[in-house]
Design a protein around this motif. Structure first.
Motif, mmCIF file in Angstrom:
data_model
loop_
_atom_site.group_PDB
_atom_site.id
_atom_site.type_symbol
_atom_site.label_atom_id
_atom_site.label_comp_id
_atom_site.label_asym_id
_atom_site.label_seq_id
_atom_site.Cartn_x
_atom_site.Cartn_y
_atom_site.Cartn_z
ATOM 1 N N MET A 1 0.849 -1.181 0.000
ATOM 2 C CA MET A 1 0.000 0.000 0.000
ATOM 3 C C MET A 1 0.884 1.230 0.000
ATOM 4 N N GLY A 2 0.703 2.081 -1.002
ATOM 5 C CA GLY A 2 1.630 3.190 -1.165
ATOM 6 C C GLY A 2 1.514 4.243 -0.087
ATOM 7 N N THR A 3 0.272 4.569 0.314
ATOM 8 C CA THR A 3 0.038 5.622 1.288
ATOM 9 C C THR A 3 -0.741 5.051 2.460
ATOM 10 N N ASP A 4 -0.284 5.351 3.659
ATOM 11 C CA ASP A 4 -0.981 4.867 4.845
ATOM 12 C C ASP A 4 -2.364 5.509 4.934
ATOM 13 N N LEU A 5 -3.314 4.755 5.495
ATOM 14 C CA LEU A 5 -4.651 5.261 5.751
ATOM 15 C C LEU A 5 -4.777 5.632 7.223
ATOM 16 N N VAL A 6 -5.620 6.621 7.515
ATOM 17 C CA VAL A 6 -5.975 6.933 8.896
ATOM 18 C C VAL A 6 -7.476 6.742 9.014
ATOM 19 N N ILE A 7 -7.885 5.729 9.778
ATOM 20 C CA ILE A 7 -9.292 5.399 9.950
ATOM 21 C C ILE A 7 -9.599 5.359 11.434
ATOM 22 N N ARG A 8 -10.597 6.151 11.843
ATOM 23 C CA ARG A 8 -10.973 6.236 13.258
ATOM 24 C C ARG A 8 -9.773 6.572 14.129
ATOM 25 N N GLY A 9 -8.896 7.453 13.603
ATOM 26 C CA GLY A 9 -7.728 7.886 14.344
ATOM 27 C C GLY A 9 -6.590 6.898 14.379
ATOM 28 N N ARG A 10 -6.715 5.770 13.665
ATOM 29 C CA ARG A 10 -5.690 4.718 13.671
ATOM 30 C C ARG A 10 -4.988 4.698 12.322
ATOM 31 N N GLN A 11 -3.657 4.767 12.340
ATOM 32 C CA GLN A 11 -2.893 4.727 11.102
ATOM 33 C C GLN A 11 -2.705 3.279 10.646
ATOM 34 N N ILE A 12 -3.093 3.025 9.403
ATOM 35 C CA ILE A 12 -3.026 1.676 8.851
ATOM 36 C C ILE A 12 -2.101 1.686 7.633
ATOM 37 N N GLY A 13 -0.947 1.057 7.792
ATOM 38 C CA GLY A 13 0.002 0.906 6.693
ATOM 39 C C GLY A 13 0.170 -0.562 6.342
ATOM 40 N N SER A 14 1.195 -0.859 5.577
ATOM 41 C CA SER A 14 1.417 -2.245 5.136
ATOM 42 C C SER A 14 1.636 -3.183 6.312
ATOM 43 N N LYS A 15 2.404 -2.722 7.315
ATOM 44 C CA LYS A 15 2.678 -3.559 8.477
ATOM 45 C C LYS A 15 1.390 -3.909 9.222
ATOM 46 N N GLU A 16 0.510 -2.904 9.398
ATOM 47 C CA GLU A 16 -0.742 -3.131 10.122
ATOM 48 C C GLU A 16 -1.661 -4.057 9.334
ATOM 49 N N LEU A 17 -1.672 -3.909 8.000
ATOM 50 C CA LEU A 17 -2.517 -4.777 7.188
ATOM 51 C C LEU A 17 -2.091 -6.241 7.298
ATOM 52 N N ILE A 18 -0.787 -6.482 7.310
ATOM 53 C CA ILE A 18 -0.294 -7.854 7.478
ATOM 54 C C ILE A 18 -0.750 -8.410 8.818
ATOM 55 N N GLN A 19 -0.639 -7.591 9.859
ATOM 56 C CA GLN A 19 -1.058 -8.021 11.195
ATOM 57 C C GLN A 19 -2.560 -8.300 11.228
ATOM 58 N N ILE A 20 -3.366 -7.410 10.627
ATOM 59 C CA ILE A 20 -4.817 -7.586 10.610
ATOM 60 C C ILE A 20 -5.189 -8.877 9.882
ATOM 61 N N ARG A 21 -4.568 -9.113 8.719
ATOM 62 C CA ARG A 21 -4.882 -10.321 7.952
ATOM 63 C C ARG A 21 -4.499 -11.586 8.721
ATOM 64 N N SER A 22 -3.407 -11.507 9.477
ATOM 65 C CA SER A 22 -2.983 -12.658 10.270
ATOM 66 C C SER A 22 -3.997 -12.962 11.371
ATOM 67 N N VAL A 23 -4.481 -11.907 12.048
ATOM 68 C CA VAL A 23 -5.472 -12.096 13.108
ATOM 69 C C VAL A 23 -6.773 -12.635 12.515
ATOM 70 N N ILE A 24 -7.181 -12.120 11.373
ATOM 71 C CA ILE A 24 -8.403 -12.613 10.725
ATOM 72 C C ILE A 24 -8.279 -14.105 10.426
ATOM 73 N N ALA A 25 -7.132 -14.505 9.908
ATOM 74 C CA ALA A 25 -6.931 -15.923 9.572
ATOM 75 C C ALA A 25 -7.013 -16.800 10.823
ATOM 76 N N ARG A 26 -6.408 -16.347 11.931
ATOM 77 C CA ARG A 26 -6.406 -17.139 13.158
ATOM 78 C C ARG A 26 -7.785 -17.205 13.811
ATOM 79 N N GLN A 27 -8.525 -16.091 13.726
ATOM 80 C CA GLN A 27 -9.795 -15.983 14.445
ATOM 81 C C GLN A 27 -11.011 -16.125 13.519
ATOM 82 N N TRP A 28 -10.806 -16.593 12.300
ATOM 83 C CA TRP A 28 -11.884 -16.623 11.299
ATOM 84 C C TRP A 28 -13.134 -17.312 11.828
ATOM 85 N N THR A 29 -12.981 -18.457 12.413
ATOM 86 C CA THR A 29 -14.158 -19.206 12.863
ATOM 87 C C THR A 29 -14.799 -18.596 14.103
ATOM 88 N N GLN A 30 -14.061 -17.754 14.840
ATOM 89 C CA GLN A 30 -14.599 -17.120 16.054
ATOM 90 C C GLN A 30 -15.432 -15.887 15.743
#
Length: 300
Positions: A1-30
Motif C-alpha cells: 500500500m503506497g500511502t498509509d490510511l488513517v481510519i478512526r484515528g488509527r494509522q493503517i500501513g502495510s505492516k498493520e494490514l499484514i497483522q490484521i490479515r494474520s489475526v483474521i486468519a487465526r480468528q476466522w471461525t470465532q
C-alpha cells in the motif's frame, strides 16, 4: 500500500494490514467480535476507562473491507448490526406516567432535579418517553452517550440525552479554529445534545432553559466519570422549520451558523434540505486551547 490510511484515528500501513490479515486468519471461525478484540489487545487500543475499543475497531475493519484490503468472515447473525441490538422495541405495556396537565410558574414547581439514567432502572422509562413523545422518536443512540430524566418531585417533566459529537461541522469547526489533525485527536471532547424533550403536558415558562443550565453544570462531571475523559464543549442542532432555539439562547448558548442540509448514509452524502442552526456552549474558558492541543497525554 503506497500511502498509509488513517481510519478512526488509527494509522493503517502495510505492516498493520499484514497483522490484521494474520489475526483474521487465526480468528476466522470465532467471528468479527473476536477479531476486533484481539486487534485491540495487540494495539492496546482502549478507551480512557480501560475498555477495549471493540466497536470502533469493527468499524475500521468494515472500512478496510469496503476498500478491498481485507476479507472479513460473515457476520454470525448475517447483519453487522443485529436488529435486536440496533433498534428500541416498545414494551407491550407502557410504563405508568402521570399525564395530567402541569401548568405552573417554575418557582411553584416541586424541586427540579436531573438524574442520569443510563444503565439504571429508569433507562427504560427514558426510552419509552422519547420514543412516544419526541418528534424524531427513538431507536438507538450510537456511540458514547448519557441519558437524563428531569423530575419535578416524583413526576418526570423532561428527557435529555448527550452523545458523541458529529465529526465535521463547518460552522463549529470555524468557531473552534482547529485544524483536521486537532479535530481528529480531540473531537471526543465535544458532546452533542441530541435529544431534548419537554413532556407535552408540561407548561412551565423558563423550565427548558433552566434544565439546560442544570445539564451544563453536571454533564462534564458525569461524562468524565462514565467515560474517563472530559468534555470541553457542548453542541446542538436546532431544526429551523420547527424551532427557534429560544431556550438555548436564553441559557447562553451561542449561535455560530447553520448546517448545510446534507447527511451521510452508506458512505455517501445526500441533500435532505433540512437546515439546522448550530449552537455551542463552552464548559471551560480555555476550550479553544484545549481542543486545538496536539501534545502528548491530552489536556485536562
Amino acid at each position: 500500500m503506497g500511502t498509509d490510511l488513517v481510519i478512526r484515528g488509527r494509522q493503517i500501513g502495510s505492516k498493520e494490514l499484514i497483522q490484521i490479515r494474520s489475526v483474521i486468519a487465526r480468528q476466522w471461525t470465532q467471528g468479527r467480535v473476536a477479531i476486533s478484540r484481539e486487534l485491540c489487545r495487540l494495539w492496546n487500543w482502549r478507551q480512557e476507562n480501560g475498555h477495549l475499543k471493540g466497536q470502533v475497531c469493527r468499524i475500521l475493519l468494515r472500512k478496510l473491507e469496503s476498500k478491498d484490503l481485507i476479507t472479513l468472515p460473515p457476520s454470525k447473525r448475517g447483519l453487522a448490526n443485529p436488529p435486536n441490538r440496533r433498534y428500541y422495541v416498545p414494551p407491550p405495556e407502557p410504563p405508568e406516567v402521570d399525564t395530567s396537565p402541569l401548568e405552573t410558574a417554575i418557582e411553584d414547581l416541586p424541586p427540579v432535579r436531573l438524574a442520569m439514567v443510563r444503565r439504571t432502572l429508569h433507562e427504560g422509562l427514558w426510552n419509552y418517553l422519547v420514543y412516544r413523545y419526541h418528534y424524531e422518536g427513538f431507536r438507538i443512540i450510537v456511540g458514547s452517550h448519557l441519558k437524563y430524566i428531569a423530575w419535578a418531585g416524583d413526576r418526570p417533566v423532561a428527557c435529555l440525552s448527550w452523545s458523541s459529537s458529529v465529526f465535521r461541522i463547518a460552522a463549529r469547526d470555524r468557531f473552534i479554529g482547529w485544524d483536521p489533525q486537532a479535530r481528529n485527536r480531540n473531537i471526543r471532547h465535544v458532546v452533542n445534545n441530541n435529544r431534548f424533550l419537554l413532556l407535552p403536558w408540561v407548561r412551565c415558562k423558563n423550565l427548558a432553559s433552566h434544565l439546560l443550565g442544570l445539564s451544563a453544570r453536571i454533564i462534564g462531571r458525569d461524562w468524565h466519570a462514565f467515560y474517563g475523559y472530559p468534555a470541553f464543549l457542548l453542541e446542538t442542532f436546532v431544526d429551523q422549520a420547527r424551532f427557534r432555539g429560544t431556550c438555548y439562547k436564553a441559557a447562553n448558548w451561542t449561535l455560530v451558523g447553520e448546517m448545510a442540509g446534507y447527511a451521510k448514509k452508506d458512505n455517501r452524502f445526500y441533500e435532505h434540505g433540512r437546515k439546522k442552526d448550530v449552537l455551542l456552549f463552552p464548559l471551560v474558558r480555555d476550550f479553544r486551547k484545549r481542543l486545538q492541543y496536539l501534545g502528548e497525554g491530552g489536556v485536562r
